[in-house]
Design an enzyme around this catalytic site. Structure first.
Site, PDB file in Angstrom:
ATOM      1  N   CYS A 168       0.820  -1.227   0.000  1.00 43.09           N
ATOM      2  CA  CYS A 168       0.000   0.000   0.000  1.00 43.09           C
ATOM      3  C   CYS A 168       0.846   1.267   0.000  1.00 43.09           C
ATOM      4  O   CYS A 168       0.347   2.347  -0.328  1.00 43.09           O
ATOM      5  CB  CYS A 168      -0.955   0.006   1.186  1.00 43.09           C
ATOM      6  SG  CYS A 168      -1.987  -1.455   1.254  1.00 43.09           S
ATOM      7  N   HIS A 182      -3.385   7.267   2.809  1.00 39.05           N
ATOM      8  CA  HIS A 182      -3.779   5.973   2.239  1.00 39.05           C
ATOM      9  C   HIS A 182      -5.141   5.599   2.812  1.00 39.05           C
ATOM     10  O   HIS A 182      -5.381   5.734   4.009  1.00 39.05           O
ATOM     11  CB  HIS A 182      -2.724   4.917   2.608  1.00 39.05           C
ATOM     12  CG  HIS A 182      -3.167   3.524   2.304  1.00 39.05           C
ATOM     13  ND1 HIS A 182      -3.752   3.161   1.109  1.00 39.05           N
ATOM     14  CD2 HIS A 182      -3.132   2.390   3.066  1.00 39.05           C
ATOM     15  CE1 HIS A 182      -4.043   1.876   1.147  1.00 39.05           C
ATOM     16  NE2 HIS A 182      -3.690   1.385   2.321  1.00 39.05           N
ATOM     17  N   ASN A 234     -10.138  -0.145   0.128  1.00 39.57           N
ATOM     18  CA  ASN A 234      -8.680  -0.039   0.125  1.00 39.57           C
ATOM     19  C   ASN A 234      -8.136  -0.571  -1.207  1.00 39.57           C
ATOM     20  O   ASN A 234      -8.191  -1.777  -1.452  1.00 39.57           O
ATOM     21  CB  ASN A 234      -8.130  -0.850   1.304  1.00 39.57           C
ATOM     22  CG  ASN A 234      -6.609  -0.814   1.387  1.00 39.57           C
ATOM     23  OD1 ASN A 234      -5.939  -0.325   0.490  1.00 39.57           O
ATOM     24  ND2 ASN A 234      -6.080  -1.355   2.473  1.00 39.57           N
TER      25      ASN A 234
HETATM   26  O1  UT7 Z   1      -3.616  -1.084   3.681  1.00 42.46           O
HETATM   27  C1  UT7 Z   1      -3.070  -1.708   4.781  1.00 42.46           C
HETATM   28  C2  UT7 Z   1      -3.810  -2.949   5.066  1.00 42.46           C
HETATM   29  N1  UT7 Z   1      -4.783  -3.052   6.062  1.00 42.46           N
HETATM   30  C3  UT7 Z   1      -5.199  -2.234   7.039  1.00 42.46           C
HETATM   31  O2  UT7 Z   1      -4.848  -1.115   7.170  1.00 42.46           O
HETATM   32  C4  UT7 Z   1      -6.170  -2.809   8.015  1.00 42.46           C
HETATM   33  C5  UT7 Z   1      -6.024  -2.259   9.403  1.00 42.46           C
HETATM   34  N2  UT7 Z   1      -6.972  -2.891  10.302  1.00 42.46           N
HETATM   35  C6  UT7 Z   1      -8.297  -2.662  10.262  1.00 42.46           C
HETATM   36  O3  UT7 Z   1      -8.759  -1.877   9.455  1.00 42.46           O
HETATM   37  C7  UT7 Z   1      -9.196  -3.389  11.259  1.00 42.46           C
HETATM   38  O4  UT7 Z   1      -8.385  -4.087  12.180  1.00 42.46           O
HETATM   39  C8  UT7 Z   1     -10.184  -4.367  10.573  1.00 42.46           C
HETATM   40  C9  UT7 Z   1     -11.244  -3.565   9.819  1.00 42.46           C
HETATM   41  C10 UT7 Z   1      -9.453  -5.275   9.605  1.00 42.46           C
HETATM   42  C11 UT7 Z   1     -10.886  -5.232  11.608  1.00 42.46           C
HETATM   43  O5  UT7 Z   1     -11.536  -4.411  12.585  1.00 42.46           O
HETATM   44  P1  UT7 Z   1     -11.454  -4.838  14.130  1.00 42.46           P
HETATM   45  O6  UT7 Z   1     -12.236  -3.835  14.869  1.00 42.46           O
HETATM   46  O7  UT7 Z   1      -9.988  -4.970  14.475  1.00 42.46           O
HETATM   47  O8  UT7 Z   1     -12.231  -6.201  14.163  1.00 42.46           O
HETATM   48  P2  UT7 Z   1     -11.701  -7.667  14.561  1.00 42.46           P
HETATM   49  O9  UT7 Z   1     -10.767  -8.191  13.545  1.00 42.46           O
HETATM   50  O10 UT7 Z   1     -11.223  -7.624  15.972  1.00 42.46           O
HETATM   51  O11 UT7 Z   1     -13.036  -8.505  14.516  1.00 42.46           O
HETATM   52  C12 UT7 Z   1     -14.117  -8.238  15.411  1.00 42.46           C
HETATM   53  C13 UT7 Z   1     -15.239  -9.201  15.128  1.00 42.46           C
HETATM   54  C14 UT7 Z   1     -14.797 -10.676  15.130  1.00 42.46           C
HETATM   55  O12 UT7 Z   1     -15.834 -11.431  15.710  1.00 42.46           O
HETATM   56  P3  UT7 Z   1     -15.737 -11.901  17.245  1.00 42.46           P
HETATM   57  O13 UT7 Z   1     -14.466 -12.712  17.329  1.00 42.46           O
HETATM   58  O14 UT7 Z   1     -15.680 -10.638  18.043  1.00 42.46           O
HETATM   59  O15 UT7 Z   1     -16.969 -12.685  17.431  1.00 42.46           O
HETATM   60  C15 UT7 Z   1     -14.725 -11.019  13.657  1.00 42.46           C
HETATM   61  O16 UT7 Z   1     -14.940 -12.389  13.420  1.00 42.46           O
HETATM   62  O17 UT7 Z   1     -15.810  -8.967  13.828  1.00 42.46           O
HETATM   63  C16 UT7 Z   1     -15.848 -10.200  13.094  1.00 42.46           C
HETATM   64  N3  UT7 Z   1     -15.698  -9.898  11.671  1.00 42.46           N
HETATM   65  C17 UT7 Z   1     -16.736  -9.603  10.870  1.00 42.46           C
HETATM   66  N4  UT7 Z   1     -18.059  -9.525  11.095  1.00 42.46           N
HETATM   67  C18 UT7 Z   1     -18.838  -9.184  10.068  1.00 42.46           C
HETATM   68  C19 UT7 Z   1     -14.540  -9.819  10.967  1.00 42.46           C
HETATM   69  N5  UT7 Z   1     -14.819  -9.471   9.691  1.00 42.46           N
HETATM   70  C20 UT7 Z   1     -16.172  -9.327   9.608  1.00 42.46           C
HETATM   71  C21 UT7 Z   1     -17.055  -8.981   8.556  1.00 42.46           C
HETATM   72  N6  UT7 Z   1     -18.364  -8.924   8.835  1.00 42.46           N
HETATM   73  N7  UT7 Z   1     -16.615  -8.689   7.311  1.00 42.46           N
END
Ligand code: UT7
Length: 325
Positions: free
Chosen positions: A112, A252, A282
């Protein structure tokens, strides 16, 4: 002193729009979850054209807007980690398509942060007088490298290509100050496309299926919010400027919440940050030039404006570039 400046921008974005509701029809997710956690409402996803098609579209638009004949191009750098082939590089494919037969063409891979790294490389060729112009495009087709059954990654990304034409200038304008950074000790936080060292003379097994994007989202989130703030502050210090001097920050577009954290830590008014993640998701190395191109198309950028581009991503890596438009 020779510097390089942006003289035209352009983009090649696939037509197909996939909304959060479209995704909710094929996996266990919702518009509410995606919007709240990321700010994304929709993304453009290729309906079959590969990245070279999008990158060529962007290149043609840039050259047309610059009024430049492709045969006069001296350097083509593509920032990508999702080229059509392992080899040739994407830049050589675009070179052929646009007929830039005198240019040197190669790719830069910094995920990225790729557009910032590629722009920096092009800037050095121009500053040192090796070339007088360079086409720099960030293009990515993440849709072909994500696992569409993994809701934690596939909802975050979109496809696209966008870029700029850089030319030399002897005025006090263009790329002024920059910082690039790499943190290889965190490489495992964001990976894709691992290939094992399998060959006919060992027993290392080849993969039986493609290795998709793996990401520790929280680790990237933490890294990004820290690095954006540190890097922007360092670049402003080096330039002897304060946030008030900057017309726009173009971050970004990975997550609207990352941008919100950066806004509050940097204590910069949110209106100065250009955000379009809700429409594109993204797009990795294409995200910053896509935003820049939109702003340029809307006439938001005026001669003399100070603009800060800032990105982060796999590697892990980061970069910040200060431009006088
Ligand atoms: O360009 C560089 C690359 N990437 C980034 O910059 C990404 C940086 N990180 C982020 O943007 C965030 O960490 C994410 C958007 C990827 C994730 O957000 P989060 O608040 O850290 O969520 P999480 O991964 O802790 O997941 C929370 C919950 C989980 O369920 P449980 O374990 O709490 O029951 C996941 O299974 O959300 C669940 N989950 C979803 N639910 C519905 C994960 N993906 C999804 C989804 N829809 N698409």
């Amino acid at each position: 002193m020779i510097r390089s400046k942006i003289v035209a921008t352009g983009a090649g974005i696939p037509d197909q729009v996939i909304t959060n509701d479209d995704l909710a029809k094929i996996m266990d997710t919702s518009d509410e979850w995606i919007t709240q956690r990321t700010g994304i409402k929709q993304r453009h996803i290729s309906s079959g054209e590969n990245l070279s098609v999008l990158a060529t579209r962007a290149a043609r638009q840039i050259l047309e807007r610059a009024g430049m004949d492709a045969r006069d191009l001296e350097l083509i750098i593509m920032a990508t980690c999702t080229a059509d082939y392992g080899t040739p590089c994407l830049a050589c494919m675009v070179q052929k398509e646009i007929g830039a037969d005198r240019a040197v063409a190669f790719d830069v891979t910094a995920a990225c942060s790729g557009f910032l790294f590629a722009t920096s490389v092009a800037d050095k060729f121009l500053r040192t007088g090796v070339y007088k112009n360079a086409l720099v495009v960030g293009g990515e087709m993440i849709s072909k490298i994500v696992d569409w059954t993994d809701r934690s990654t596939c909802v975050l990304f979109g496809d696209g290509a966008a870029g700029v034409l850089l030319q030399t200038t002897e005025e006090e304008e263009g790329i002024m100050v920059e910082e690039l950074g790499s943190k290889g000790d965190m490489y495992e936080v964001l990976t894709d496309g691992y290939t094992p060292a399998a060959n006919a003379f060992n027993d290392v097994p080849p993969l039986d299926k493609m290795d998709f994007v793996h990401m520790d989202g929280r680790a990237v989130f933490k890294f990004a919010t820290k690095k954006i703030v540190e890097s922007v502050n360092r670049v402003l210090d080096q330039a002897g400027l304060t946030p008030e001097d900057i017309k726009y920050f173009i971050p970004h577009q990975a997550n609207a919440r990352i941008i919100d954290v950066a806004v509050s830590k940097l204590k910069i008014p949110k209106e100065k940050f250009y955000v379009n993640i809700e429409r594109y998701a993204n797009t990795s190395s294409a995200s910053i030039p896509t935003a820049l191109n939109e702003m340029n198309e809307m006439g938001m950028l005026q001669k003399g404006d100070k603009i800060v581009l800032c990105g982060f991503g796999g590697g892990l890596s980061w970069g910040t570039i200060l431009i006088t438009w």
